[in-house]
Design a protein around this motif. Structure first.
Motif, PDB file in Angstrom:
ATOM      1  N   TYR A  77       0.914  -1.173   0.002  1.00 46.15           N
ATOM      2  CA  TYR A  77      -0.005   0.062   0.144  1.00 46.15           C
ATOM      3  C   TYR A  77       0.764   1.381  -0.034  1.00 46.15           C
ATOM      4  N   ALA A  78       0.440   2.312  -0.564  1.00 46.52           N
ATOM      5  CA  ALA A  78       0.988   3.617  -0.418  1.00 46.52           C
ATOM      6  C   ALA A  78       0.154   4.712  -0.259  1.00 46.52           C
ATOM      7  N   ARG A  79       0.690   5.854   0.408  1.00 44.17           N
ATOM      8  CA  ARG A  79      -0.123   7.001   0.590  1.00 44.17           C
ATOM      9  C   ARG A  79      -0.577   7.591  -0.813  1.00 44.17           C
ATOM     10  N   TYR A  80      -1.671   8.458  -0.731  1.00 37.63           N
ATOM     11  CA  TYR A  80      -2.278   8.950  -2.101  1.00 37.63           C
ATOM     12  C   TYR A  80      -1.213  10.034  -2.290  1.00 37.63           C
ATOM     13  N   PRO A  81      -1.062  10.533  -3.591  1.00 37.75           N
ATOM     14  CA  PRO A  81      -0.320  11.758  -3.684  1.00 37.75           C
ATOM     15  C   PRO A  81      -1.096  12.888  -2.854  1.00 37.75           C
ATOM     16  N   GLU A  82      -0.296  13.940  -2.334  1.00 40.18           N
ATOM     17  CA  GLU A  82      -0.672  14.739  -1.283  1.00 40.18           C
ATOM     18  C   GLU A  82      -1.899  15.659  -2.025  1.00 40.18           C
ATOM     19  N   ASP A  83      -2.219  15.942  -3.149  1.00 35.42           N
ATOM     20  CA  ASP A  83      -3.103  16.697  -3.779  1.00 35.42           C
ATOM     21  C   ASP A  83      -4.104  16.012  -4.378  1.00 35.42           C
ATOM     22  N   LYS A  84      -4.254  14.636  -4.217  1.00 32.68           N
ATOM     23  CA  LYS A  84      -5.340  14.010  -4.924  1.00 32.68           C
ATOM     24  C   LYS A  84      -5.678  12.994  -3.734  1.00 32.68           C
ATOM     25  N   VAL A  85      -5.963  13.185  -2.836  1.00 29.38           N
ATOM     26  CA  VAL A  85      -6.461  12.099  -1.598  1.00 29.38           C
ATOM     27  C   VAL A  85      -8.087  12.198  -1.541  1.00 29.38           C
ATOM     28  N   PRO A  86      -8.727  11.050  -1.655  1.00 30.75           N
ATOM     29  CA  PRO A  86      -9.984  11.145  -1.616  1.00 30.75           C
ATOM     30  C   PRO A  86     -10.482  11.348   0.018  1.00 30.75           C
ATOM     31  N   GLU A  87     -11.418  12.140  -0.052  1.00 29.00           N
ATOM     32  CA  GLU A  87     -12.064  12.366   1.605  1.00 29.00           C
ATOM     33  C   GLU A  87     -13.386  11.760   1.996  1.00 29.00           C
ATOM     34  N   HIS A  88     -14.349  12.007   0.633  1.00 30.39           N
ATOM     35  CA  HIS A  88     -15.605  11.357   0.764  1.00 30.39           C
ATOM     36  C   HIS A  88     -15.850  10.503  -0.344  1.00 30.39           C
ATOM     37  N   VAL A  89     -16.792   9.461  -0.226  1.00 34.55           N
ATOM     38  CA  VAL A  89     -17.271   8.469  -0.858  1.00 34.55           C
ATOM     39  C   VAL A  89     -17.762   9.305  -2.210  1.00 34.55           C
ATOM     40  N   ASP A  90     -17.235   8.871  -3.500  1.00 34.73           N
ATOM     41  CA  ASP A  90     -17.647   9.547  -4.602  1.00 34.73           C
ATOM     42  C   ASP A  90     -17.491  10.871  -4.827  1.00 34.73           C
ATOM     43  N   ASP A  91     -16.489  11.424  -4.156  1.00 33.09           N
ATOM     44  CA  ASP A  91     -16.063  12.683  -4.488  1.00 33.09           C
ATOM     45  C   ASP A  91     -14.939  12.627  -5.775  1.00 33.09           C
ATOM     46  N   LYS A  92     -14.418  13.791  -6.223  1.00 37.01           N
ATOM     47  CA  LYS A  92     -13.732  13.806  -7.348  1.00 37.01           C
ATOM     48  C   LYS A  92     -12.638  12.728  -7.159  1.00 37.01           C
ATOM     49  N   TRP A  93     -11.803  12.958  -6.089  1.00 35.14           N
ATOM     50  CA  TRP A  93     -10.523  11.895  -6.215  1.00 35.14           C
ATOM     51  C   TRP A  93     -10.722  10.371  -5.859  1.00 35.14           C
ATOM     52  N   ASP A  94     -12.127   9.906  -5.225  1.00 35.29           N
ATOM     53  CA  ASP A  94     -12.723   8.833  -5.113  1.00 35.29           C
ATOM     54  C   ASP A  94     -12.756   8.150  -6.336  1.00 35.29           C
ATOM     55  N   LYS A  95     -13.506   9.027  -7.144  1.00 37.89           N
ATOM     56  CA  LYS A  95     -13.882   8.614  -8.717  1.00 37.89           C
ATOM     57  C   LYS A  95     -12.620   8.273  -9.519  1.00 37.89           C
ATOM     58  N   TYR A  96     -11.619   9.358  -9.443  1.00 36.81           N
ATOM     59  CA  TYR A  96     -10.339   9.281 -10.159  1.00 36.81           C
ATOM     60  C   TYR A  96      -9.527   8.086  -9.802  1.00 36.81           C
ATOM     61  N   TRP A  97      -9.610   7.666  -8.644  1.00 33.32           N
ATOM     62  CA  TRP A  97      -8.852   6.349  -8.339  1.00 33.32           C
ATOM     63  C   TRP A  97      -9.637   5.296  -8.669  1.00 33.32           C
ATOM     64  N   SER A  98     -10.829   5.310  -9.043  1.00 32.36           N
ATOM     65  CA  SER A  98     -11.539   4.001  -9.246  1.00 32.36           C
ATOM     66  C   SER A  98     -10.835   3.462 -10.525  1.00 32.36           C
ATOM     67  N   ASP A  99     -10.288   4.208 -11.470  1.00 32.50           N
ATOM     68  CA  ASP A  99      -9.676   3.441 -12.570  1.00 32.50           C
ATOM     69  C   ASP A  99      -7.996   3.896 -12.864  1.00 32.50           C
ATOM     70  N   HIS A 100      -7.375   4.630 -11.751  1.00 32.58           N
ATOM     71  CA  HIS A 100      -5.991   4.972 -11.789  1.00 32.58           C
ATOM     72  C   HIS A 100      -5.408   4.174 -10.449  1.00 32.58           C
ATOM     73  N   THR A 101      -4.323   4.223 -10.428  1.00 32.30           N
ATOM     74  CA  THR A 101      -3.368   3.589  -9.452  1.00 32.30           C
ATOM     75  C   THR A 101      -2.168   3.987  -9.575  1.00 32.30           C
ATOM     76  N   LEU A 102      -1.186   3.654  -8.476  1.00 30.97           N
ATOM     77  CA  LEU A 102       0.182   3.887  -8.439  1.00 30.97           C
ATOM     78  C   LEU A 102       1.052   2.451  -8.773  1.00 30.97           C
ATOM     79  N   ASP A 103       1.975   2.685  -9.702  1.00 35.09           N
ATOM     80  CA  ASP A 103       2.930   1.557  -9.878  1.00 35.09           C
ATOM     81  C   ASP A 103       3.786   1.412  -8.702  1.00 35.09           C
ATOM     82  N   SER A 104       4.577   0.477  -8.878  1.00 34.49           N
ATOM     83  CA  SER A 104       5.638   0.063  -7.807  1.00 34.49           C
ATOM     84  C   SER A 104       6.830   1.170  -7.733  1.00 34.49           C
ATOM     85  N   ASP A 105       6.850   2.226  -8.718  1.00 32.39           N
ATOM     86  CA  ASP A 105       7.473   3.321  -8.487  1.00 32.39           C
ATOM     87  C   ASP A 105       7.056   4.807  -8.104  1.00 32.39           C
ATOM     88  N   GLY A 106       5.674   4.573  -7.756  1.00 35.34           N
ATOM     89  CA  GLY A 106       5.066   5.690  -7.321  1.00 35.34           C
ATOM     90  C   GLY A 106       4.384   6.608  -8.523  1.00 35.34           C
TER      91      GLY A 106
END
Length: 115
Positions: A77-106
């Motif tokens: 597991y990794a921390r979300y990038p500081e400016d892209k942290v989801p805070e609420h269910v279905d907010d902008k970043w929660d939706k974004y991370w549903s089809d994005h992720t971090l690779d092993s290099d971050g």
């Protein structure tokens, strides 16, 4: 001996104005509660994590978890990038991370369908 006390029933006008006053007070209370929620930033959305926790992303997938504050993310597991942290269910970043992720290099990568 006994005197009779007569009580006159209230007029219809006083009943109607009493109902209007009660409705006015209820509407005022509701408006005040709504204004307080807006002014304090209160949200009706569910938080991603509870108090004392922060969200972490499963590297290589769209999975996530909540980690206690002050503890490092578990292996894989990794921390979300500081400016892209989801805070609420279905907010902008929660939706974004549903089809994005971090690779092993971050690095942020787009997930392939079904991942």
């Amino acid at each position: 001996m006994y005197s009779t006390i007569r009580v006159r029933p209230a007029s219809r006008a006083s009943h109607a104005s009493g109902r209007r006053s009660a409705r006015s007070l209820a509407a005022l209370a509701l408006a005040g509660a709504a204004a307080a929620a807006v002014l304090t930033g209160c949200s009706t959305q569910d938080a991603i994590c509870g108090g004392g926790e922060y969200p972490v992303l499963h590297v290589g997938s769209s999975g996530s978890a909540c980690q206690p504050d002050g503890e490092e993310p578990p292996k894989g597991y990794a921390r979300y990038p500081e400016d892209k942290v989801p805070e609420h269910v279905d907010d902008k970043w929660d939706k974004y991370w549903s089809d994005h992720t971090l690779d092993s290099d971050g690095k942020i990568i787009k997930l392939k369908d079904g991942q």
